[in-house]
Structures are given as C-alpha cells and as structure tokens.
Design an enzyme around this catalytic site. Sequence first.
Site, PDB file in Angstrom:
ATOM      1  N   HIS A 148     -12.522  -8.795  -0.933  1.00  0.00           N
ATOM      2  CA  HIS A 148     -11.392  -9.395  -1.635  1.00  0.00           C
ATOM      3  C   HIS A 148     -11.814 -10.729  -2.246  1.00  0.00           C
ATOM      4  CE1 HIS A 148      -8.199  -6.735   0.543  1.00  0.00           C
ATOM      5  NE2 HIS A 148      -8.966  -6.063  -0.281  1.00  0.00           N
ATOM      6  N   TYR A 198       0.864  -1.174   0.000  1.00  0.00           N
ATOM      7  CA  TYR A 198       0.000   0.000   0.000  1.00  0.00           C
ATOM      8  C   TYR A 198       0.905   1.230   0.000  1.00  0.00           C
ATOM      9  CZ  TYR A 198      -4.478  -2.311   0.915  1.00  0.00           C
ATOM     10  OH  TYR A 198      -5.625  -3.058   0.809  1.00  0.00           O
ATOM     11  N   HIS A 229      -6.181  -1.320  -6.504  1.00  0.00           N
ATOM     12  CA  HIS A 229      -7.116  -0.201  -6.387  1.00  0.00           C
ATOM     13  C   HIS A 229      -6.355   1.111  -6.209  1.00  0.00           C
ATOM     14  CE1 HIS A 229      -7.195  -0.729  -1.746  1.00  0.00           C
ATOM     15  NE2 HIS A 229      -6.721   0.457  -1.956  1.00  0.00           N
ATOM     16  N   HIS A 253     -17.070  -3.537  -2.105  1.00  0.00           N
ATOM     17  CA  HIS A 253     -15.676  -4.008  -2.082  1.00  0.00           C
ATOM     18  C   HIS A 253     -15.474  -5.137  -1.075  1.00  0.00           C
ATOM     19  CE1 HIS A 253     -11.349  -3.958  -2.522  1.00  0.00           C
ATOM     20  NE2 HIS A 253     -11.198  -3.776  -1.228  1.00  0.00           N
TER      21      HIS A 253
END
Length: 618
Positions: free
Chosen positions: A392, A209, A242, A390
């Site tokens: 996973h 991230y 994303h 959203h």
Amino acid sequence: MAWALLLGLLLLTALAAPSQGNRPRATSRLRYSRFLDPSNVIFLRWDFDLKAEIITFELQVRTAGWVGLGIRNRSTSVQSDLVVGGVLPDGNVYFSDQHLVDEDTLEEDGSQDAELLELTEDSVYTTMRFSRPFRSCDPHDLDIRSDTMRVQAAYGLDDTPRLDRERTFVKSIFLLQIVHPDDLDVPEDTIIHDLEITDFLIPEDDTTYACTFLPLPIVSKKHHIYKFEPKLINHNETMVHHIILYACGNTSVLPTGIGDCYGADPAFSLCSQIIVGWAVGGTSYQFPDDVGISIGMPLDPQWIRLEIHYSNFHNLAGVYDSSGIRVYYTAQLRKYDMGVLQLGFFTFPIHFIPPGAESFMSYGLCKTEKFEEMNGAPIPDLQIYGYLLHTHLAGRALRTVQYRNGTQLRTICKDDAYDFNLQETRDLPHRVEIKPGDELLVECHYETLDRDSLTFGGPSTINEMCLVFLFYYPRNNISSCMGYPDILYVAHELGEEASDSMEGMMAMNNVEWTPESIKKAERACKEAQQMVIIKTIEEAVENTTGWIPEIIPTPRGPCLESSGGKVEPQDKTPAGARAAPAALSGSGTATVRCLSLAALLLGQGAISWLLATLQAGV
C-alpha cells in the site's frame, strides 16, 4: 584504373552507414508508447536493446519551443537528468544532456551521454529522438533499470530552456517491458466473458471490500483463458483500488449476493487462489503463447470470487459501480496450464511498521518442502514467467529471493522504485525454475516519515500489505505460502511484556519509536522465528517454521563510459566501467554523428592493405 577503383571504394565507404545491431535508428519503429500528460500534449515512444544496454526515446510535443525528457528522483526533481533540445527559428537545432541543480535551474552535464538521432519541428510538433545507455558513468544520469521509472518531460513555448511547473510532467512507467502485446498470438475463435459486479452502491466508508461469487464460462470441452483486462466505470475520481479473481475449490459451499469480503460473514472470504488480478495503474495483460488458465475440465475451478477494493477517501454518497474483469478465452489450447502462487507477509496485524521510519524492512518466508504432501501428488518444478508486486502507500520497494539448500540462487523479481499507482503484471526476462524444497523470501521496504502512529497489516489502503504473486506453470493445488515473525520474541526484544500474540501486537503501541528503536524492531523481526502458512485451493492449511536467511546484494554491472564531452572531476570513470561503442558515443552537437565505414576500415588496417595490394600490381 586501380587508383580509380580505390577512390570509388573510399567514396562508397564514406557514404555508408555503420551497423548498429538491434539499436533503433532514426527512422526505426519504436514499439512502446505513452502519453505523459493529462491533455495528451506530450507523447513518448521508446524501445531498447537489452544486450547493448541502450534505450532510445522519441519525444513528440505540441510546441514550437524547446522539449526535454529525463529520469526523475522519487522524492525531488533536484539532480534529475533532462535531455534538452529544440529547433531555432533559423532552422538550426540545439541538443544537450543536462540535470537540475535545484527545482528550476538546468545545468549541462560535463559528460554528454545522450546521442541525438533526429530533431525536427513542423507547424504542430517538435520531435526529438535520442539514445542513451542504461547506466552511464556520469553521476548526473540516473540509471535505467528493470524497476518502475519516473519519467519526467518538460517543454517551453520558446527556445529558452527553463522549467515551468505548468509544463512539467512526471509519469511512472516500467520502461524495460520484455513482451509487447503485438508480439503475441490472438486466436481467431476468441470468446469474451465479463465477470463483474452490477450497480453496486459504493459505501461512504474510506475502504470497502465487496465480494460476490460468479460462474466461469460454461464450456463442453477444455478451453484456455489467455488474456484479461479491467472493466472500469468512469467516475469523477478513481475509487477502484484493485480487482481480483480467486478460483474456488469445487467442494466449496458459496454464499449468494454481494457482501463484505472480510466482514461478519466469513463465507465471503472463501476461495484464496488468485488466478488474475488488476490494481491501480495496470492495464490489460496477455499470457505468453504457451500458457493459459484451464477451464472446462473436471478439476478446473467452476466458480470464482470477484473481489473489488474501493477507496472512497472523500466519502462520496450515491456512487454506483459496475466494474469487473473481462477475460478472453479460446478452444485453441496452449501447452501449459498456469497457476498463481501468493507469497509475502501474512496480512494481519502482527505485521507492524513503526511511525517516523525513514526505512523499515518486513519479511515473509515460504518453505516449499511440504508442497507435494499438501498437493496430494508429486509437483513438477515450477516455471515462473511473470509476477505482480503489491504493497500500500508506505511501500517503497519489494523483492523475491530464491534459496536452495541454504544457498541464495537469485533474485526472481524486484522493484526498487515501487509506485502504488502503477501495479501491473510484468514478464520476467527469463523463466525461473523453482524446485520442491526451495525457500522463497519476500522483502518489503517501507517509509513512514509522514506518519505519527503505527501502521498495521490489513485490508485498508491506510493499512499495509507485503505481497508478491508469481505466475507459473504447470498448475498445482497450492494457492499461497506466506510467513510472519514470532511477535512474542519481537516484543521481548523491545523490552515489552507479553504472554500471547494479541498482547505482543498491543505491546507495539507502548514502544517509544526513535531511530534506534525502529532499527531494533526491524532486527528483531528478521531474527525471530518465522511461522509459515501454506494453503491449498480447497482451503486446507499447513503450518511450518523457518528462519530468515541473509540476502546477498546483487552487484551492479559496469557503467558505459561516454566518449562525448569533457569529464569533470566528479565524473571520473569508476572501476569496472566499459567504454562506449563508437557508434553509441555521446553527442552534444546538433547533428546525428556516426562512424563511417571508411574510418572503420582505416582503423582495422583494411585501407593500408588495399593500397599495398594495388601498388603490387594486383
């Protein structure tokens, strides 16, 4: 003279075409389109009539053989439907509503619920246009719903329909897209601004991230951002999972450079109010003509946190990236300033999903009763117009349900066939009003049959999330409202000893996961008291508690009974079916059939009335 007039009228009415409301005809322009294969051999156009619940498809394939289009089951092609057609060498056409009885074998449906509108072949393409109801009464036809649909297309090189895996393709598409971009205004004074990371070396780790803080466009008066799109760099494989823009409170002290969003320096996780986001499978999104993101005013955010989630599952080295979000803004102001409210299960390891679960539900509760207190001013009713879902890889379905005074009002948004690889902002068919005091419940459905260890909530793709983002107006200062269950209660219900939350989480590793214990854990998570965390754009946090209400299933509407073809025993009309309109009847023949105006007048007695009038000497 009168008889000649009658014959002329009959001839005229016999040649007239029927009125079909808004349903696209054989030559109508279909608004939506998509290639279904990587080589761009199969091109699909489609459109639909929400009121009549009819969808029209046009499949164009680079072949002189047969073509087929249908809806596929999530996990297997068996029992998927496939409408098949083609043009024979002598010019005759064939057309049939079929289904797969195994991976390779097609069989004709007993009830023919697809109506052929056009079937042609030229030197390059075979083109087939047909319509079908959203929901027929034939169990071999999969419903067209406001969910992600797995559209299956196939073709052959000759006129013998048989499936070849090299020429069969499946693509996830949200077919019932309400707003088409071409229907929206594009301001003439549009300005483009890129918010991007530059030459970032993607680590070789599975999950990264990366965050950086960037200024929003500097303007001397109020403007509105009205559209955004991803700015992606082509790599050998998809590595960007994303991209999200978070609005920063103007009192925030922000770090510089690029850092790990959720690493050693907590400053890189500041700013939690999402303003726009893109995820795998998404494209650009333009807001409705009456809403936009306000910039340039004293209370508007001046900085954003750009967050990019990289999934480098092959641990590739030396890959640089310069991805981001491109925004379009204008001085032509919209009526409303929009905001985004994040709902769901608070993302941290108290969120657990057992291994080997065919089905496991997680819940996140939001109580809005403290919104006005935290906002610092009265909050007008929220008008919800769009959403983004959203999870996973284990996610299978999501929904958001609204309650008022303890009574379920509606399902605001859902996707019963969620696909991780198609995450996009979607418009609601009607705007939904949320009043202060309402409760909002997010339910996420998971499947972990392919896993032999617990899945915990977290940022990695192999962790899980359960999130819904509601796009609304007018904007307020609340950024998120999420819940999680009392993990001590859950641990005790599963027979495990724990004295604090950390021990409760660790105790889940001691459970022997069987179908019975999985269901017991799911029930305990639903019965446990929910801790609700509410945050503002300035990072103020307030906690409250609540209980998960029951969800009353929404009844399915009636199916559309076909008048074409025979009806087999298993195709008997269920209770609540409605008859197909005559102009929408099924067709198993090679020609486009329609009800002539003469037949319509005859059915209504108009011809008899005219004969009687003529015989009376009028």
